[in-house]
Design a protein around this motif. Structure first.
Motif, PDB file in Angstrom:
ATOM      1  N   ILE A 187       7.080   8.029  -7.580  1.00 19.33           N
ATOM      2  CA  ILE A 187       4.978   8.231  -7.399  1.00 19.33           C
ATOM      3  C   ILE A 187       4.959   6.218  -7.107  1.00 19.33           C
ATOM      4  N   GLY A 188       3.442   6.183  -6.753  1.00 17.25           N
ATOM      5  CA  GLY A 188       3.099   5.004  -5.974  1.00 17.25           C
ATOM      6  C   GLY A 188       2.221   4.695  -5.898  1.00 17.25           C
ATOM      7  N   CYS A 189       1.965   3.368  -5.662  1.00 19.32           N
ATOM      8  CA  CYS A 189      -0.046   3.057  -5.035  1.00 19.32           C
ATOM      9  C   CYS A 189       0.125   2.258  -4.217  1.00 19.32           C
ATOM     10  N   LEU A 190      -0.637   2.858  -3.447  1.00 19.83           N
ATOM     11  CA  LEU A 190      -0.736   2.006  -1.853  1.00 19.83           C
ATOM     12  C   LEU A 190      -2.215   1.718  -1.749  1.00 19.83           C
ATOM     13  N   PHE A 191      -2.277   0.311  -1.758  1.00 17.84           N
ATOM     14  CA  PHE A 191      -2.583  -0.444  -2.312  1.00 17.84           C
ATOM     15  C   PHE A 191      -3.284  -0.999  -0.164  1.00 17.84           C
ATOM     16  N   ILE A 192      -4.916  -0.667  -0.171  1.00 14.51           N
ATOM     17  CA  ILE A 192      -5.432  -0.942   1.180  1.00 14.51           C
ATOM     18  C   ILE A 192      -5.910  -2.339   1.052  1.00 14.51           C
ATOM     19  N   LYS A 225      -4.391  -4.048   5.693  1.00 11.06           N
ATOM     20  CA  LYS A 225      -2.863  -4.167   6.044  1.00 11.06           C
ATOM     21  C   LYS A 225      -2.362  -3.519   5.015  1.00 11.06           C
ATOM     22  N   TYR A 226      -1.678  -2.893   3.973  1.00 13.38           N
ATOM     23  CA  TYR A 226      -1.579  -2.318   2.773  1.00 13.38           C
ATOM     24  C   TYR A 226      -0.661  -2.791   2.087  1.00 13.38           C
ATOM     25  N   LYS A 227      -0.223  -1.732   1.508  1.00 10.68           N
ATOM     26  CA  LYS A 227       1.076  -2.282   0.269  1.00 10.68           C
ATOM     27  C   LYS A 227       1.794  -0.809  -0.140  1.00 10.68           C
ATOM     28  N   LEU A 228       3.055  -1.071  -0.153  1.00  6.33           N
ATOM     29  CA  LEU A 228       3.329   0.411  -1.304  1.00  6.33           C
ATOM     30  C   LEU A 228       4.130  -0.252  -2.544  1.00  6.33           C
ATOM     31  N   LYS A 229       3.196   0.088  -3.212  1.00  8.95           N
ATOM     32  CA  LYS A 229       4.068  -0.470  -5.211  1.00  8.95           C
ATOM     33  C   LYS A 229       4.574   1.013  -5.185  1.00  8.95           C
TER      34      LYS A 229
END
Length: 272
Positions: free
Chosen positions: A209-214, A218-222
């Motif tokens: 499971i994770g959050c995709l911050f955009i 740019k993006y960050k997958l946490k």
């Protein structure tokens, strides 16, 4: 083009003084099972923190301006979610057209910040090797044990992907705002439990499971922990919400029939 996975139970959503709830589309009130969303549960139980309170109290223009800003940011988030889903299902998005807000019926231009977030999502997609299993899938199940609903929360999962290399099944939530570990982790955990029960046998249980911050392009997958002990983190929240919402009444607030708010499309005079 990707075929959209449909929920096993057709559901609708509504809102009351507590928050958002889900209910069966094909069942009439009062035989429906109204279930609050996990985000409603989280928002009622967890404090937003002193920093948020100070920010809201000092917002330029006061409460009315704050509400307008919050609604605008929510609209931007919904637009980004809708267009990202369209991108996954159809393979392309026309960014020079209008976006229809299905809740209000209003049409909006697609602003540059949304276009940049769509570019950010294409960068994420290019950097990974995923297969789309489901998008914006409503997670609701009114299974009862001794007359009580077992999964007394619901929600909508943004993305279910399968990693083509590792074969892991991933549940990701698209975020256009800031990182807030506890509520976002709990939200995804609650979705995993529902997916595993409703779709686990047919499509497999969630591995990650994770959050995709955009933001911008740019993006960050946490990603978050999903071992057996982590499930207790979610179930520990539920009694607090139950206690808070009942507020000494020993029962939840009565749900009114949402259909009463739907006005007729045609009004006709009867002939005498």
């Amino acid at each position: 083009m990707t075929k959209k996975l449909q929920p096993k139970i057709a559901v609708l959503r509504g809102n009351d003084q507590v928050g958002r709830y889900y209910y069966q589309q094909d069942t009439r009130h009062p035989d429906r099972d109204y279930i609050y969303s996990s985000t409603t549960i989280i928002n009622n139980v967890l404090s937003k923190g002193e920093h948020f309170i100070k920010w809201a109290a000092n917002f330029p223009g006061g409460y009315a301006a704050l509400q307008e800003y919050v609604n605008f940011r929510a609209m931007i988030g919904t637009m980004t979610h809708d267009l990202t889903e369209q991108l996954l299902l159809d393979g392309s998005v026309q960014t020079t057209g209008k976006w229809l807000d299905t809740e209000t019926g209003e049409q909006h231009d697609i602003p540059r910040e949304v276009v940049k977030r769509l570019i950010g999502f294409t960068n994420f997609w290019k950097d990974h090797n995923y297969e789309v299993i489901a998008t914006e899938i409503m997670l609701y199940d009114n299974f009862k044990d001794e007359g009580k609903i077992v999964f007394n929360w619901a929600g909508t999962a943004d993305f279910i992907f399968r990693d083509k290399k590792t074969k892991k099944l991933c549940l990701f939530d698209l975020k256009t705002g800031s990182e807030h570990y506890v509520p976002q982790y709990l939200q995804l955990l609650s979705y995993k439990i529902l997916w595993d029960f409703i779709y686990g046998r047919e499509h497999g249980k969630i591995d990650e499971i994770g959050c995709l911050f955009i933001k911008n392009e740019k993006y960050k997958l946490k990603k978050y922990n999903t071992d057996e002990s982590s499930l207790d983190d979610w179930t520990s929240v539920l009694p607090l919400f139950d206690l808070q919402v009942k507020n000494g009444r020993k029962k939840l607030p009565a749900f009114k029939d949402p259909d009463l708010d739907i006005l007729p499309e045609t009004i006709t005079l009867e002939e005498k």
